[in-house]
Design a protein around this motif. Structure first.
Motif, PDB file in Angstrom:
ATOM      1  N   ARG A 112       0.837  -1.207   0.000  1.00  0.00           N
ATOM      2  CA  ARG A 112       0.000   0.000   0.000  1.00  0.00           C
ATOM      3  C   ARG A 112       0.866   1.248   0.000  1.00  0.00           C
ATOM      4  O   ARG A 112       1.804   1.362   0.780  1.00  0.00           O
ATOM      5  N   LYS A 113       0.537   2.176  -0.887  1.00  0.00           N
ATOM      6  CA  LYS A 113       1.187   3.502  -0.900  1.00  0.00           C
ATOM      7  C   LYS A 113       0.093   4.535  -0.965  1.00  0.00           C
ATOM      8  O   LYS A 113      -0.574   4.683  -1.982  1.00  0.00           O
ATOM      9  N   GLY A 114      -0.134   5.275   0.116  1.00  0.00           N
ATOM     10  CA  GLY A 114      -1.227   6.256   0.141  1.00  0.00           C
ATOM     11  C   GLY A 114      -2.549   5.545  -0.066  1.00  0.00           C
ATOM     12  O   GLY A 114      -2.868   4.596   0.668  1.00  0.00           O
ATOM     13  N   ASP A 115      -3.319   5.984  -1.036  1.00  0.00           N
ATOM     14  CA  ASP A 115      -4.624   5.377  -1.296  1.00  0.00           C
ATOM     15  C   ASP A 115      -4.555   4.257  -2.322  1.00  0.00           C
ATOM     16  O   ASP A 115      -5.592   3.757  -2.767  1.00  0.00           O
ATOM     17  N   LEU A 116      -3.335   3.906  -2.742  1.00  0.00           N
ATOM     18  CA  LEU A 116      -3.207   2.877  -3.786  1.00  0.00           C
ATOM     19  C   LEU A 116      -2.642   1.580  -3.222  1.00  0.00           C
ATOM     20  O   LEU A 116      -1.698   1.596  -2.421  1.00  0.00           O
ATOM     21  N   ILE A 117      -3.227   0.469  -3.640  1.00  0.00           N
ATOM     22  CA  ILE A 117      -2.669  -0.832  -3.265  1.00  0.00           C
ATOM     23  C   ILE A 117      -2.333  -1.613  -4.527  1.00  0.00           C
ATOM     24  O   ILE A 117      -2.994  -1.479  -5.565  1.00  0.00           O
ATOM     25  N   THR A 118      -1.295  -2.441  -4.391  1.00  0.00           N
ATOM     26  CA  THR A 118      -0.908  -3.350  -5.462  1.00  0.00           C
ATOM     27  C   THR A 118      -0.843  -4.759  -4.879  1.00  0.00           C
ATOM     28  O   THR A 118      -0.290  -4.961  -3.781  1.00  0.00           O
ATOM     29  N   ILE A 119      -1.441  -5.706  -5.613  1.00  0.00           N
ATOM     30  CA  ILE A 119      -1.364  -7.098  -5.162  1.00  0.00           C
ATOM     31  C   ILE A 119       0.026  -7.615  -5.484  1.00  0.00           C
ATOM     32  O   ILE A 119       0.460  -7.576  -6.640  1.00  0.00           O
ATOM     33  N   THR A 120       0.742  -8.085  -4.449  1.00  0.00           N
ATOM     34  CA  THR A 120       2.140  -8.485  -4.640  1.00  0.00           C
ATOM     35  C   THR A 120       2.311  -9.988  -4.772  1.00  0.00           C
ATOM     36  O   THR A 120       3.314 -10.454  -5.294  1.00  0.00           O
ATOM     37  N   ASP A 121       1.347 -10.749  -4.234  1.00  0.00           N
ATOM     38  CA  ASP A 121       1.449 -12.209  -4.297  1.00  0.00           C
ATOM     39  C   ASP A 121       0.174 -12.766  -4.894  1.00  0.00           C
ATOM     40  O   ASP A 121      -0.902 -12.180  -4.731  1.00  0.00           O
ATOM     41  N   ALA A 122       0.282 -13.895  -5.558  1.00  0.00           N
ATOM     42  CA  ALA A 122      -0.907 -14.526  -6.127  1.00  0.00           C
ATOM     43  C   ALA A 122      -1.859 -14.855  -4.981  1.00  0.00           C
ATOM     44  O   ALA A 122      -1.494 -15.599  -4.066  1.00  0.00           O
ATOM     45  N   PRO A 123      -3.083 -14.325  -4.967  1.00  0.00           N
ATOM     46  CA  PRO A 123      -3.964 -14.461  -3.795  1.00  0.00           C
ATOM     47  C   PRO A 123      -4.646 -15.817  -3.669  1.00  0.00           C
ATOM     48  O   PRO A 123      -5.339 -16.036  -2.696  1.00  0.00           O
ATOM     49  N   GLY A 124      -4.494 -16.696  -4.619  1.00  0.00           N
ATOM     50  CA  GLY A 124      -5.119 -18.013  -4.495  1.00  0.00           C
ATOM     51  C   GLY A 124      -6.611 -17.952  -4.744  1.00  0.00           C
ATOM     52  O   GLY A 124      -7.155 -16.950  -5.205  1.00  0.00           O
ATOM     53  N   ASP A 125      -7.300 -19.081  -4.440  1.00  0.00           N
ATOM     54  CA  ASP A 125      -8.716 -19.212  -4.776  1.00  0.00           C
ATOM     55  C   ASP A 125      -9.651 -18.857  -3.625  1.00  0.00           C
ATOM     56  O   ASP A 125     -10.846 -18.655  -3.831  1.00  0.00           O
ATOM     57  N   ASN A 126      -9.142 -18.823  -2.416  1.00  0.00           N
ATOM     58  CA  ASN A 126     -10.005 -18.588  -1.262  1.00  0.00           C
ATOM     59  C   ASN A 126     -10.375 -17.117  -1.190  1.00  0.00           C
ATOM     60  O   ASN A 126      -9.511 -16.254  -1.041  1.00  0.00           O
ATOM     61  N   ALA A 127     -11.683 -16.814  -1.291  1.00  0.00           N
ATOM     62  CA  ALA A 127     -12.145 -15.426  -1.288  1.00  0.00           C
ATOM     63  C   ALA A 127     -12.105 -14.796   0.098  1.00  0.00           C
ATOM     64  O   ALA A 127     -12.328 -13.598   0.246  1.00  0.00           O
ATOM     65  N   ASN A 128     -11.847 -15.610   1.138  1.00  0.00           N
ATOM     66  CA  ASN A 128     -11.775 -15.098   2.514  1.00  0.00           C
ATOM     67  C   ASN A 128     -13.056 -14.402   2.948  1.00  0.00           C
ATOM     68  O   ASN A 128     -13.033 -13.412   3.681  1.00  0.00           O
ATOM     69  N   ILE A 129     -14.169 -14.925   2.454  1.00  0.00           N
ATOM     70  CA  ILE A 129     -15.477 -14.369   2.809  1.00  0.00           C
ATOM     71  C   ILE A 129     -16.334 -15.491   3.388  1.00  0.00           C
ATOM     72  O   ILE A 129     -16.378 -16.594   2.836  1.00  0.00           O
ATOM     73  N   ARG A 130     -16.975 -15.191   4.506  1.00  0.00           N
ATOM     74  CA  ARG A 130     -17.944 -16.142   5.090  1.00  0.00           C
ATOM     75  C   ARG A 130     -19.329 -15.740   4.615  1.00  0.00           C
ATOM     76  O   ARG A 130     -19.820 -14.663   4.948  1.00  0.00           O
ATOM     77  N   ASP A 131     -19.948 -16.618   3.851  1.00  0.00           N
ATOM     78  CA  ASP A 131     -21.266 -16.304   3.302  1.00  0.00           C
ATOM     79  C   ASP A 131     -22.298 -16.121   4.409  1.00  0.00           C
ATOM     80  O   ASP A 131     -22.212 -16.760   5.462  1.00  0.00           O
ATOM     81  N   ARG A 132     -23.263 -15.265   4.098  1.00  0.00           N
ATOM     82  CA  ARG A 132     -24.386 -15.084   5.020  1.00  0.00           C
ATOM     83  C   ARG A 132     -25.049 -16.431   5.295  1.00  0.00           C
ATOM     84  O   ARG A 132     -25.293 -17.229   4.383  1.00  0.00           O
ATOM     85  N   GLY A 133     -25.331 -16.681   6.569  1.00  0.00           N
ATOM     86  CA  GLY A 133     -26.032 -17.917   6.942  1.00  0.00           C
ATOM     87  C   GLY A 133     -25.185 -19.168   6.854  1.00  0.00           C
ATOM     88  O   GLY A 133     -25.693 -20.275   6.952  1.00  0.00           O
ATOM     89  N   ARG A 134     -23.879 -19.012   6.698  1.00  0.00           N
ATOM     90  CA  ARG A 134     -23.033 -20.200   6.563  1.00  0.00           C
ATOM     91  C   ARG A 134     -23.048 -21.046   7.831  1.00  0.00           C
ATOM     92  O   ARG A 134     -23.018 -22.271   7.767  1.00  0.00           O
ATOM     93  N   ASP A 135     -23.050 -20.398   8.993  1.00  0.00           N
ATOM     94  CA  ASP A 135     -23.075 -21.162  10.252  1.00  0.00           C
ATOM     95  C   ASP A 135     -24.492 -21.681  10.491  1.00  0.00           C
ATOM     96  O   ASP A 135     -24.688 -22.882  10.672  1.00  0.00           O
ATOM     97  N   PHE A 136     -25.487 -20.810  10.474  1.00  0.00           N
ATOM     98  CA  PHE A 136     -26.889 -21.246  10.568  1.00  0.00           C
ATOM     99  C   PHE A 136     -27.791 -20.176   9.994  1.00  0.00           C
ATOM    100  O   PHE A 136     -27.411 -19.014   9.859  1.00  0.00           O
ATOM    101  N   ARG A 137     -29.022 -20.611   9.653  1.00  0.00           N
ATOM    102  CA  ARG A 137     -30.053 -19.742   9.099  1.00  0.00           C
ATOM    103  C   ARG A 137     -31.090 -19.446  10.177  1.00  0.00           C
ATOM    104  O   ARG A 137     -31.316 -20.288  11.059  1.00  0.00           O
ATOM    105  N   ALA A 138     -31.742 -18.292  10.078  1.00  0.00           N
ATOM    106  CA  ALA A 138     -32.871 -17.989  10.969  1.00  0.00           C
ATOM    107  C   ALA A 138     -33.872 -19.146  10.874  1.00  0.00           C
ATOM    108  O   ALA A 138     -34.148 -19.650   9.784  1.00  0.00           O
ATOM    109  N   GLY A 139     -34.382 -19.570  12.000  1.00  0.00           N
ATOM    110  CA  GLY A 139     -35.351 -20.664  12.023  1.00  0.00           C
ATOM    111  C   GLY A 139     -34.721 -22.030  12.238  1.00  0.00           C
ATOM    112  O   GLY A 139     -35.411 -22.982  12.590  1.00  0.00           O
ATOM    113  N   GLN A 140     -33.402 -22.126  12.037  1.00  0.00           N
ATOM    114  CA  GLN A 140     -32.740 -23.418  12.292  1.00  0.00           C
ATOM    115  C   GLN A 140     -32.856 -23.757  13.777  1.00  0.00           C
ATOM    116  O   GLN A 140     -32.710 -22.887  14.633  1.00  0.00           O
ATOM    117  N   THR A 141     -33.163 -25.032  14.089  1.00  0.00           N
ATOM    118  CA  THR A 141     -33.482 -25.365  15.479  1.00  0.00           C
ATOM    119  C   THR A 141     -32.385 -26.162  16.169  1.00  0.00           C
ATOM    120  O   THR A 141     -31.590 -26.854  15.523  1.00  0.00           O
TER     121      THR A 141
END
Lengths: 390, 390
Positions: A112-141
């Protein structure tokens, strides 16, 4: 003589699940969930970053790609705008992933330099995001009945369940009987001993979820027994200790019957153990345990704990017992099911030489009860036997 | 990166056994005995009958022998005279065996007419007498430290120990941190989640003997953290959850240091897990756990429970873990020790497919953590693995 299984079934017929009460979540650990409860929300409630980094559009992610940082998303404070082409949002673990973003590049892979970032390494396939409801959904008992353990409590909290429907704790009134008994701390007469069963059984039953009331020691007189029973009103289960056999000095059954107890005796094919006295008593029930310390503790574990579990609404179906190899051979068993005091030798289990049912010192050392069926043949070392953990 | 064992040793260096307090026997179950205690009397305190029957001189015992019944010995009321030749005393279980008697013929082997009894069956070799001190002698000790279980409580009672020296319960203050957290029962904002670690860890630490104080959620501001730490004074151990990594929004360490915390970070080779923050803090100590729910619960189990046990004076030497066969194969492990959420399939243990450390729903179903050492090779079904019970 009836089998241990038949005796247990007869005792379980005397009890039923108790009423439901609601407790705050912080007091629900160790209680038994009485009704299914449902999650009040999704978890996570939004797509959430699993790492500290930069949220971007996944299609733009490649080594050397550059982005302009247009804002920040922290846990509890999402970014309100949209991430467009060539744009990134600084993001922290647990923060909502902003609209337009579908990938979090971890900060270690970015320059990162100021407001600019550059990707320096190949980030791979993992999006590093936990989808909504991944652990449980409303109503799950969470299904009931269930003994609530620490991880259940954490899950109930995440589901936003602040109050939990649980079975009321059974009230067990414990009455030791006999002229020979004095309380710990008292000075016993020359023919007297200290009452020990009351204290050991209290600890055991409380460990299994009961609320235990210790009654005064009942002496071997009708008046003293009547007084003690009078103090046991409103108990779900009265457990008397001693005075329940057919000896001349055993008044307990007679006095209890005069107060409405419907007595049954079960001669149980077990060691240690004796005839068990049991029956309905008013709105509750009563069990008479032998006065012998080890017999009382073993019968408490095998029978009374099952009754407590049934009152808590837990399944009463007998589970298969755990098995372990013997560390030393055992002789053939007699006609009664034998609960042998035993200790662990590594992963093997070994019965104590002395199985005399008066020896509390041996019971206190025991880590398991080896359960030998009637007429079990002699066993070699290494042979698998069933056991109850202590 | 340091190993789990080295991290555990570093954390144990921060704590020491707490002071001793005396509690009534009825409250000693589940506490840790802090000093050896000695029996105040012999048990039994006299030679006692093990059965209901007739006390006679052993030399006179044979089939068809006749005796005159000269009195009675009941539990609590011994016979004061001496049993002479041709004489018997009616005796009940637990009663002192009278002077001159050395054998109890059980009542089933006797025919009684008025004051005369006749032995009708060969009485065998067992005298049915429990010798004085057979269970324990005055002065016999229960060694410390010892986690007191129900049978220990019964034994302490029999030894006439009415008050028990135990370690004070460690006071653990639990502080969840983060703007994204709200308490169960509250209405979360769109970017917020319900705090779950606090409740799960409270249940876990209390199960292991701690007294847990839940602090208010600390927000991501210095003022809010200072307020929360101010409420944690006098805790033996402060456990913070979240905000302990090196991210930009992680203020916890800085605020704690301004209040006297001596920070150390340990990058631990484990999954789930993160850098652990730990150090002395005033008279006590502090550990920072990751905010990820499963990581917090696993690190709580692996590290904080050990610290609680050390404060309770229990041995801290690592015991060998239990082993069980795998129900399904596992791929090779990476360079970090992996605590895999698993369930039982009969006597075999099976890891869940999803080991994502955000899934409380999986942790709540788990019955064990399979412990895989760093770089453990791929394992076949049936292969023995170590596990921690949950």
């Amino acid at each position: 003589m009836i089998s241990v299984a038949d005796a247990r079934a007869a005792l379980l017929d005397l009890v039923a699940p108790l009423t439901v009460e609601t407790v705050p979540l912080a007091e629900a650990a160790g209680r038994v969930l009485a009704e299914p409860v449902s999650a009040r929300r999704d978890q996570p409630p939004f797509a959430a970053s699993a790492m500290d980094g930069y949220a971007v559009n996944a299609d733009e992610v490649e080594r050397h790609a550059m982005f302009k940082v247009i804002g920040e998303a922290a846990a509890g404070h999402g970014f309100q705008g949209r991430v467009g082409a060539g744009q990134a949002v600084r993001i922290f673990t647990g923060a909502p992933v902003p609209e337009g973003a579908s990938f979090v590049v971890i900060q270690e892979d970015v320059d990162r330099k100021g407001d600019l970032i550059t990707i320096t390494d190949a980030p791979g396939d993992n999006a590093n995001i936990r989808d909504r409801g991944r652990d449980f959904r409303a109503g799950q008992t969470i299904d009931a009945p269930r003994l609530l353990r620490p991880a259940d409590i954490a899950l109930l909290a995440a589901m936003n369940i602040a109050e939990v429907p649980v079975r009321r704790r059974p009230v067990v009134a414990l009455m030791s009987t006999g002229d020979e008994l004095v309380m710990p701390g008292e000075i016993p007469g020359p023919d007297q001993i200290i009452v020990s069963n009351t204290f050991g059984l209290k600890a055991m039953f409380e460990e299994h979820g009961a609320h235990v009331r210790v009654l005064p020691i009942a002496r071997d007189t009708e008046a003293s027994l009547q007084t003690a029973f009078g103090l046991a009103r409103e108990a779900d289960l009265i457990v008397t200790i001693g005075g329940a056999s057919v000896g001349d000095h055993d008044l307990v059954a007679g006095v209890a019957e005069s107060l409405g107890f419907e007595r049954a005796f079960y001669k149980v094919a077990m060691r240690p153990g004796k005839p068990l006295m049991a029956g309905r008593f008013g709105e509750g029930s009563m069990v008479g345990l032998p006065g012998n310390p080890v017999s009382a503790m073993v019968c408490g574990r095998v029978f009374v704990v099952s009754m407590i579990e049934a009152m808590l609404g837990l399944p009463t179906k007998t589970k298969p017992l755990a098995q372990a190899p013997l560390a030393a051979p055992l002789p053939a068993n007699g006609p009664r099911q034998h609960y042998m005091r035993a200790i662990w030798r590594g992963a093997d289990v070994q019965a104590f030489d002395s199985q005399d049912s008066s020896l509390l010192s041996v019971l206190a050392q025991a880590e398991a009860l080896i359960v030998r069926p009637p007429n079990d043949p002699a066993r070699e070392a290494g042979s698998l036997v069933e056991y109850l953990p202590l």
